[in-house]
Scaffold this motif. Structure first.
Motif, short mmCIF file in Angstrom:
data_model
loop_
_atom_site.label_atom_id
_atom_site.label_comp_id
_atom_site.label_asym_id
_atom_site.label_seq_id
_atom_site.Cartn_x
_atom_site.Cartn_y
_atom_site.Cartn_z
N GLU A 46 0.83 -1.21 0.00
CA GLU A 46 0.00 0.00 0.00
C GLU A 46 0.86 1.25 0.00
O GLU A 46 0.53 2.23 -0.69
CB GLU A 46 -0.97 -0.04 1.17
CG GLU A 46 -2.02 -1.11 0.96
CD GLU A 46 -3.00 -1.28 2.11
OE1 GLU A 46 -3.04 -0.40 2.99
OE2 GLU A 46 -3.71 -2.29 2.10
N ASP A 47 1.96 1.24 0.73
CA ASP A 47 2.86 2.39 0.73
C ASP A 47 3.44 2.63 -0.66
O ASP A 47 3.44 3.76 -1.15
CB ASP A 47 3.99 2.16 1.75
CG ASP A 47 4.95 3.33 1.81
OD1 ASP A 47 4.50 4.49 1.83
OD2 ASP A 47 6.18 3.08 1.84
N TYR A 48 3.90 1.57 -1.30
CA TYR A 48 4.50 1.72 -2.63
C TYR A 48 3.48 2.18 -3.67
O TYR A 48 3.82 2.91 -4.60
CB TYR A 48 5.12 0.40 -3.11
CG TYR A 48 6.30 -0.08 -2.30
CD1 TYR A 48 6.96 0.72 -1.39
CD2 TYR A 48 6.77 -1.37 -2.47
CE1 TYR A 48 8.05 0.25 -0.66
CE2 TYR A 48 7.86 -1.84 -1.75
CZ TYR A 48 8.49 -1.02 -0.84
OH TYR A 48 9.57 -1.49 -0.13
N VAL A 49 2.24 1.77 -3.52
CA VAL A 49 1.20 2.16 -4.49
C VAL A 49 0.67 3.56 -4.22
O VAL A 49 0.57 4.38 -5.13
CB VAL A 49 0.04 1.14 -4.50
CG1 VAL A 49 -1.13 1.65 -5.32
CG2 VAL A 49 0.51 -0.21 -5.02
N TYR A 50 0.33 3.84 -2.96
CA TYR A 50 -0.43 5.06 -2.65
C TYR A 50 0.39 6.21 -2.08
O TYR A 50 -0.04 7.36 -2.16
CB TYR A 50 -1.57 4.72 -1.69
CG TYR A 50 -2.48 3.66 -2.23
CD1 TYR A 50 -3.29 3.92 -3.34
CD2 TYR A 50 -2.53 2.39 -1.68
CE1 TYR A 50 -4.11 2.94 -3.86
CE2 TYR A 50 -3.36 1.41 -2.19
CZ TYR A 50 -4.14 1.70 -3.29
OH TYR A 50 -4.96 0.72 -3.81
N ASP A 51 1.54 5.94 -1.49
CA ASP A 51 2.30 7.00 -0.83
C ASP A 51 3.71 7.15 -1.37
O ASP A 51 4.62 7.54 -0.64
CB ASP A 51 2.37 6.71 0.69
CG ASP A 51 0.99 6.74 1.33
OD1 ASP A 51 0.18 7.58 0.94
OD2 ASP A 51 0.74 5.90 2.21
N THR A 52 3.89 6.80 -2.63
CA THR A 52 5.22 6.82 -3.22
C THR A 52 5.17 7.50 -4.58
O THR A 52 4.25 7.27 -5.36
CB THR A 52 5.74 5.38 -3.38
OG1 THR A 52 5.81 4.78 -2.09
CG2 THR A 52 7.11 5.35 -4.02
N GLU A 53 6.17 8.32 -4.86
CA GLU A 53 6.31 8.93 -6.17
C GLU A 53 7.02 7.91 -7.07
O GLU A 53 8.12 7.46 -6.76
CB GLU A 53 7.14 10.20 -6.09
CG GLU A 53 7.32 10.90 -7.40
CD GLU A 53 8.16 12.16 -7.24
OE1 GLU A 53 8.97 12.40 -8.14
OE2 GLU A 53 8.01 12.86 -6.24
N HIS A 54 6.36 7.54 -8.16
CA HIS A 54 6.98 6.57 -9.06
C HIS A 54 7.97 7.27 -9.98
O HIS A 54 7.71 8.36 -10.47
CB HIS A 54 5.89 5.82 -9.85
CG HIS A 54 5.19 4.82 -8.98
ND1 HIS A 54 5.28 3.47 -9.16
CD2 HIS A 54 4.42 5.00 -7.87
CE1 HIS A 54 4.59 2.86 -8.22
NE2 HIS A 54 4.06 3.76 -7.43
#
Length: 132
Positions: free
Chosen positions: A122-130
């Motif tokens: 969830e952090d990688y999907v929703y709280d991370t700048e890709h």
């Protein structure tokens, strides 16, 4: 400030260890693509997944593919149904992507959660700048 995916993966010890081109050209549905196999490791676990990338796009990096897989899985997981998911791409039901694509992406989300844990997924999907 939100960290980038590459920074979070490195800080968490997730290693993207391989990207291999496995196919090029039209798939069974006629979509022109390049298929890659991505391999990652984390806390003694290994995750391997095919990633299909459109022929018109530039050559992806392993980080591009990981980001894409995270978003694809989350997008399918968030949908209430196949129709809800498919309508995100087109409003014409005759142009919907195959149901198997939806099913594969829901399974992808399940496998990524098992590999990374719910919190990291969830952090990688929703709280991370890709980075891509």
């Amino acid at each position: 400030m939100t960290d980038t995916l590459s920074a979070k993966l490195a800080a968490d010890g997730v290693t993207l260890t391989g990207i291999d081109l496995t196919a090029e050209g039209p798939d069974a549905d006629g979509w022109e693509r390049r298929a890659y196999t991505l391999t990652a490791s984390f806390e003694g676990r290994t995750f391997t997944q095919e990633a299909r990338y459109g022929m018109g796009a530039s050559e992806p990096t392993i980080l591009d593919l990981m980001g894409m897989l995270l978003r694809q899985g989350a997008n399918a997981e968030e949908a209430d149904s196949y129709e809800d998911w498919a309508s995100n791409f087109t409003s014409n039901p005759e142009e919907y992507m195959p149901r198997k694509t939806y099913t594969e992406n829901v399974e992808l989300a399940r496998r990524l959660r098992a590999f990374l844990g719910d919190e990291r997924f969830e952090d990688y999907v929703y709280d991370t700048e890709h980075d891509d």
